[in-house]
Scaffold this motif. Structure first.
Motif, PDB file in Angstrom:
ATOM      1  N   VAL A 281      -5.564   1.599  -6.188  1.00  0.00           N
ATOM      2  CA  VAL A 281      -4.445   2.521  -6.052  1.00  0.00           C
ATOM      3  C   VAL A 281      -4.317   2.927  -4.587  1.00  0.00           C
ATOM      4  O   VAL A 281      -5.325   3.182  -3.918  1.00  0.00           O
ATOM      5  CB  VAL A 281      -4.656   3.771  -6.934  1.00  0.00           C
ATOM      6  CG1 VAL A 281      -3.537   4.785  -6.720  1.00  0.00           C
ATOM      7  CG2 VAL A 281      -4.738   3.367  -8.394  1.00  0.00           C
ATOM      8  N   GLN A 284       1.442   6.015  -1.751  1.00  0.00           N
ATOM      9  CA  GLN A 284       2.756   5.485  -1.418  1.00  0.00           C
ATOM     10  C   GLN A 284       3.565   6.479  -0.598  1.00  0.00           C
ATOM     11  O   GLN A 284       4.273   6.107   0.334  1.00  0.00           O
ATOM     12  CB  GLN A 284       3.515   5.141  -2.699  1.00  0.00           C
ATOM     13  CG  GLN A 284       4.925   4.608  -2.472  1.00  0.00           C
ATOM     14  CD  GLN A 284       5.530   4.112  -3.777  1.00  0.00           C
ATOM     15  OE1 GLN A 284       4.951   3.256  -4.448  1.00  0.00           O
ATOM     16  NE2 GLN A 284       6.682   4.656  -4.136  1.00  0.00           N
ATOM     17  N   SER A 368       0.655   4.227  -6.025  1.00  0.00           N
ATOM     18  CA  SER A 368       1.109   2.991  -6.652  1.00  0.00           C
ATOM     19  C   SER A 368      -0.045   2.008  -6.723  1.00  0.00           C
ATOM     20  O   SER A 368      -0.971   2.040  -5.898  1.00  0.00           O
ATOM     21  CB  SER A 368       2.270   2.379  -5.858  1.00  0.00           C
ATOM     22  OG  SER A 368       1.840   2.012  -4.553  1.00  0.00           O
ATOM     23  N   THR A 375       5.054  -2.859 -10.295  1.00  0.00           N
ATOM     24  CA  THR A 375       4.294  -1.780  -9.669  1.00  0.00           C
ATOM     25  C   THR A 375       4.269  -0.580 -10.596  1.00  0.00           C
ATOM     26  O   THR A 375       5.291  -0.195 -11.153  1.00  0.00           O
ATOM     27  CB  THR A 375       4.933  -1.368  -8.335  1.00  0.00           C
ATOM     28  OG1 THR A 375       4.904  -2.489  -7.467  1.00  0.00           O
ATOM     29  CG2 THR A 375       4.180  -0.216  -7.704  1.00  0.00           C
ATOM     30  N   MET A 376       3.113  -0.014 -10.772  1.00  0.00           N
ATOM     31  CA  MET A 376       2.983   1.212 -11.549  1.00  0.00           C
ATOM     32  C   MET A 376       2.913   2.385 -10.577  1.00  0.00           C
ATOM     33  O   MET A 376       2.143   2.362  -9.619  1.00  0.00           O
ATOM     34  CB  MET A 376       1.708   1.176 -12.396  1.00  0.00           C
ATOM     35  CG  MET A 376       1.410   2.489 -13.115  1.00  0.00           C
ATOM     36  SD  MET A 376      -0.179   2.455 -13.964  1.00  0.00           S
ATOM     37  CE  MET A 376      -1.299   2.419 -12.566  1.00  0.00           C
ATOM     38  N   VAL A 377       3.712   3.408 -10.817  1.00  0.00           N
ATOM     39  CA  VAL A 377       3.707   4.585  -9.960  1.00  0.00           C
ATOM     40  C   VAL A 377       3.151   5.762 -10.741  1.00  0.00           C
ATOM     41  O   VAL A 377       3.607   6.061 -11.838  1.00  0.00           O
ATOM     42  CB  VAL A 377       5.134   4.917  -9.466  1.00  0.00           C
ATOM     43  CG1 VAL A 377       5.119   6.183  -8.638  1.00  0.00           C
ATOM     44  CG2 VAL A 377       5.684   3.759  -8.662  1.00  0.00           C
ATOM     45  N   ARG A 378       2.174   6.418 -10.180  1.00  0.00           N
ATOM     46  CA  ARG A 378       1.590   7.595 -10.817  1.00  0.00           C
ATOM     47  C   ARG A 378       1.645   8.747  -9.824  1.00  0.00           C
ATOM     48  O   ARG A 378       1.596   8.554  -8.625  1.00  0.00           O
ATOM     49  CB  ARG A 378       0.145   7.328 -11.229  1.00  0.00           C
ATOM     50  CG  ARG A 378      -0.023   6.069 -12.067  1.00  0.00           C
ATOM     51  CD  ARG A 378      -1.416   5.990 -12.632  1.00  0.00           C
ATOM     52  NE  ARG A 378      -1.675   7.111 -13.501  1.00  0.00           N
ATOM     53  CZ  ARG A 378      -2.895   7.449 -13.899  1.00  0.00           C
ATOM     54  NH1 ARG A 378      -3.929   6.775 -13.490  1.00  0.00           N
ATOM     55  NH2 ARG A 378      -3.068   8.483 -14.696  1.00  0.00           N
ATOM     56  N   GLU A 379       1.739   9.961 -10.338  1.00  0.00           N
ATOM     57  CA  GLU A 379       1.858  11.117  -9.475  1.00  0.00           C
ATOM     58  C   GLU A 379       0.838  12.184  -9.858  1.00  0.00           C
ATOM     59  O   GLU A 379       0.463  12.306 -11.017  1.00  0.00           O
ATOM     60  CB  GLU A 379       3.264  11.726  -9.573  1.00  0.00           C
ATOM     61  CG  GLU A 379       4.363  10.790  -9.119  1.00  0.00           C
ATOM     62  CD  GLU A 379       5.721  11.443  -9.183  1.00  0.00           C
ATOM     63  OE1 GLU A 379       5.764  12.631  -9.562  1.00  0.00           O
ATOM     64  OE2 GLU A 379       6.704  10.782  -8.853  1.00  0.00           O
TER      65      GLU A 379
END
Length: 414
Positions: A281, A284, A368, A375-379
């Motif tokens: 990870v 981004q 990301s 692409t996986m986006v995590r917050e």
């Protein structure tokens, strides 16, 4: 002494309504905000309860909360009246409450509980429920709230917790299911209160408040009820300039630890795949949400800006001929690793001189990680508050310090 922002915030946490209820209101176009005034004058009982007839120190209190009948869910925050004595089988409360809500659904109820307060021999207090009443805010008519005017609410045996019993699920009318206390009723007046519309930005939806509650941003009324005809504090424009975020023990170590936690979380939650490979990870983007908060809610929707890593002695500057930002060095020191996060431009906010108003900074990291071709986006979110009383000029520099992450963060707190 007036409460600080932290004290107001911790005193006024609300339970949100069910997401199902909110979605139902949106789907049925029943989301126009309505403001109400609820007046509870007196409660009359035909006969004083025998177990309290000899208690000279017994007082009574009303406790009011919101209830979703369809989903059997209490929400908002329980409001408590001042305690009153019973005289001649009557209890005079003379309390006025206000709220605003956009859930124009017949399932939205106001539940009022009568509680007796007494002192035990050891000096502690004993609270006992003595019955409860139900007030419907909205009728089955989709055009708006229920009829304004006087209401005489029956007092029912038991406790509001009984409304959670499975036998009451999907009940449209509680009339045949709840036992009424003979000769007991609560006098109430319900009406819409358009004057509150000018102050709804100071209160979250579904908050039951009185005009004497501490609501930063309102001018106190000499008559005691600041919500009858709300008067707002004057807001003064300010500029946040050269804002930097300093992360402890250092930016590099802070983000390294954060990435370790996110990567560990990904490894624990990822699904096995045929071509499963080690995923890394990466950060981004870094964003900063900035808004003025009065302990109850944000006065306006927080502004969102992008942060850049910057070395010590470097400030952000927006190029007037380009949308991109540049970093300008303020000293002749050689380049070094970024030591803080800097704002690309200045921010305009409006504040009032009140110690319970605070500028709240919400630091958001966007991560990301590659999954095949997608692409996986995590917050994840981190929150910090800084009080207005630390600033005196209309144009100031600002620096916010933050500690290394130790646990998951959530935006639901604000």
């Amino acid at each position: 002494m007036a409460d600080s922002w932290e004290e107001v915030f911790h005193k006024n946490r609300l339970v949100p309504p069910s997401s199902q209820t909110v979605r139902l209101a949106v789907e049925n176009h029943l989301t126009a905000n309505h403001s109400f005034q609820l007046s509870f004058s007196r409660l009359i009982v035909a006969q004083l309860p025998q177990d309290l007839s000899a208690g000279e120190d017994v007082t009574y209190q009303l406790r009011v909360t919101l209830f979703d009948r369809k989903l059997q869910h209490f929400f908002g925050k329980t409001w408590k009246s001042s305690s009153q004595k019973m005289k001649n089988n009557k209890i005079s409360f003379n309390e006025v409450l206000y709220l605003h809500t956009s859930l124009l659904l017949p399932s939205t109820l106001v539940v009022v509980e009568l509680v007796s307060l007494s002192t035990k021999p050891d000096g502690s207090y004993l609270s006992l429920g003595r019955g409860f009443s139900i007030l419907e805010l909205f009728t089955n008519r989709p055009e708006g709230p229920g009829t304004n005017g006087d209401r005489r609410l029956n007092l029912h045996h038991g406790t509001p917790r009984g409304l959670l019993h499975p036998s009451l699920k999907d009940s449209v009318d509680y009339g045949n299911l709840l036992k009424v206390i003979d000769g007991a009723h609560l006098d109430c007046v319900m009406k819409t209160h358009p004057s509150l519309n000018s102050a709804v930005h100071l209160l979250p939806e579904h908050a039951l408040v009185s005009g004497e509650d501490n609501i930063p941003g309102l001018i106190l009324s000499p008559a005691g009820d600041a919500l009858l005809r709300p008067q707002l504090l004057k807001m003064t424009p300010f500029t946040l300039d050269k804002l930097t975020i300093s992360l402890q023990p250092s930016l590099e170590k802070f983000e390294s630890l954060l990435l370790q936690l996110i990567n560990a979380d990904c490894q624990n939650t990822k699904q096995p795949e045929p071509e499963d490979a080690q995923r890394t990870v990466v950060i981004q983007e870094r964003r900063l949400h900035v808004g003025v908060h009065n302990g109850w809610c944000f006065l306006d929707k927080p502004q969102v800006v992008v942060l850049e890593p910057a070395a010590s002695g470097v400030r952000g500057r927006t190029d007037s001929t380009s949308k991109k930002s540049t970093l300008v060095k303020e000293s002749s020191t050689t380049s070094s690793r970024p030591q803080m996060l800097g704002l690309r431009s200045s921010l305009e906010i409006k504040m009032a001189n009140n110690q319970a108003l605070a500028i709240v900074f919400q630091l958001e990291y966007v991560f990301s990680a590659p999954i095949g071709r997608e692409t996986m986006v995590r917050e994840t979110h981190m929150y910090y508050g800084i009080s207005f009383k630390e600033f005196e000029s209309k144009h100031f520099q600002c620096m916010v310090s933050a500690m290394a992450p130790k646990a998951p963060f959530t935006s639901e707190l604000l």
